[in-house]
Design an enzyme around this catalytic site. Structure first.
Site, mmCIF file in Angstrom:
data_model
loop_
_atom_site.group_PDB
_atom_site.id
_atom_site.type_symbol
_atom_site.label_atom_id
_atom_site.label_comp_id
_atom_site.label_asym_id
_atom_site.label_seq_id
_atom_site.Cartn_x
_atom_site.Cartn_y
_atom_site.Cartn_z
ATOM 1 N N HIS A 1 1.552 10.319 1.441
ATOM 2 C CA HIS A 1 1.468 11.105 0.207
ATOM 3 C C HIS A 1 2.839 11.704 -0.101
ATOM 4 O O HIS A 1 3.604 12.030 0.803
ATOM 5 C CB HIS A 1 0.428 12.218 0.357
ATOM 6 C CG HIS A 1 0.099 12.896 -0.928
ATOM 7 N ND1 HIS A 1 0.915 13.865 -1.477
ATOM 8 C CD2 HIS A 1 -0.931 12.737 -1.796
ATOM 9 C CE1 HIS A 1 0.388 14.280 -2.617
ATOM 10 N NE2 HIS A 1 -0.726 13.611 -2.836
ATOM 11 N N GLU B 1 1.345 6.960 -7.108
ATOM 12 C CA GLU B 1 1.375 8.339 -7.592
ATOM 13 C C GLU B 1 2.797 8.700 -8.002
ATOM 14 O O GLU B 1 3.614 9.039 -7.153
ATOM 15 C CB GLU B 1 0.856 9.307 -6.523
ATOM 16 C CG GLU B 1 1.381 9.060 -5.114
ATOM 17 C CD GLU B 1 1.244 10.273 -4.203
ATOM 18 O OE1 GLU B 1 0.489 11.187 -4.533
ATOM 19 O OE2 GLU B 1 1.932 10.293 -3.171
#
Length: 237
Positions: free
Chosen positions: A82, A154
């Site tokens: 992430h 993302e």
């Protein structure tokens, strides 16, 4: 790093009562402290994921969780790479790839996150960045391993900022990722790998984003704490 026991119980109750029919796979990733509690209380078809894991089975790595421990606890999914792990805690492409390999070898499924910063996008480096991040993973695993990986694109500039990549922007990157998979791995992997979008997804924009050809779902941040998460879950991608 959000939620108290009471708040998390409310979220779990909301998901349990949402009438999810299993046509969309829903995976919930709480802070590690609450993993076992949520695993016990969350009703199928919803599943539980860890937010991170380390590269080895066991050892003197205070504060870390091994993929084998997650497997032992019945947690099937883990999120790796992430943007916050990369930017705040120094997770390099190589470390993310090593974590991915270890997780797959332990029998976990991985949500592997990739994405560019605003500066990189403005320099037209988006594709180079995502390919570099994916190449690190591809170098560590076999073609057969890709069945256990979901790619989460993302764009860092859209995470928690309220800025969302337009459907066209997101679709372009997703399509390019799929083309890269076809060239680097195989057409079969390109066709079967799910590529999901993360970056200020909410109940209002999820249906539009889900209509893009190569967006297969979402990595949801802040909106997952709110009732609108159920609307996102029901946005058929």
């Amino acid at each position: 790093m959000n939620g108290t026991l009471a708040e998390i119980e409310t979220i779990v109750k909301r998901i349990n009562e949402a009438g999810l029919d299993g046509s969309t796979e829903v995976v919930v990733a709480p802070p590690a402290l609450y993993l076992l509690k949520i695993k016990e209380e969350l009703k199928p078809p919803a599943q539980v994921s860890a937010q991170n894991s380390y590269t080895v089975k066991s050892g003197a790595f205070t504060g870390e969780i091994s993929p084998d421990q997650l497997k032992d606890a019945g947690v099937h999914w883990v999120i790796l790479g992430h943007s916050e792990r990369r930017s705040l805690f120094g997770d390099t492409d190589k470390l993310v790839a090593d974590k991915t390999k270890a997780a797959i070898e332990a029998g976990l499924a991985v949500i592997a996150c990739i994405g560019e910063s605003l500066e990189q996008r403005e320099k037209d480096e988006t594709q180079a960045v995502v390919e570099r991040q994916l190449e690190a993973i591809a170098a560590q695993i076999s073609e057969a391993n890709w069945k256990d990986i979901v790619i989460a694109y993302e764009p860092v500039w859209a995470i928690g900022t309220g800025k969302v990549a337009t459907k066209e922007q997101a679709q372009e990157v997703h399509a390019n990722i799929r083309q890269w998979l076809a060239k680097r791995v195989s057409q079969s992997v390109a066709d079967s790998t799910r590529i999901i979008y993360g970056g200020s997804v909410n109940g209002k924009n999820s249906s539009d984003l889900a209509s893009a050809a190569d967006i297969d779902g979402f990595l949801v941040g802040g909106a997952s704490l709110k009732p609108e998460f159920i609307d996102i879950c029901k946005s058929k991608a």
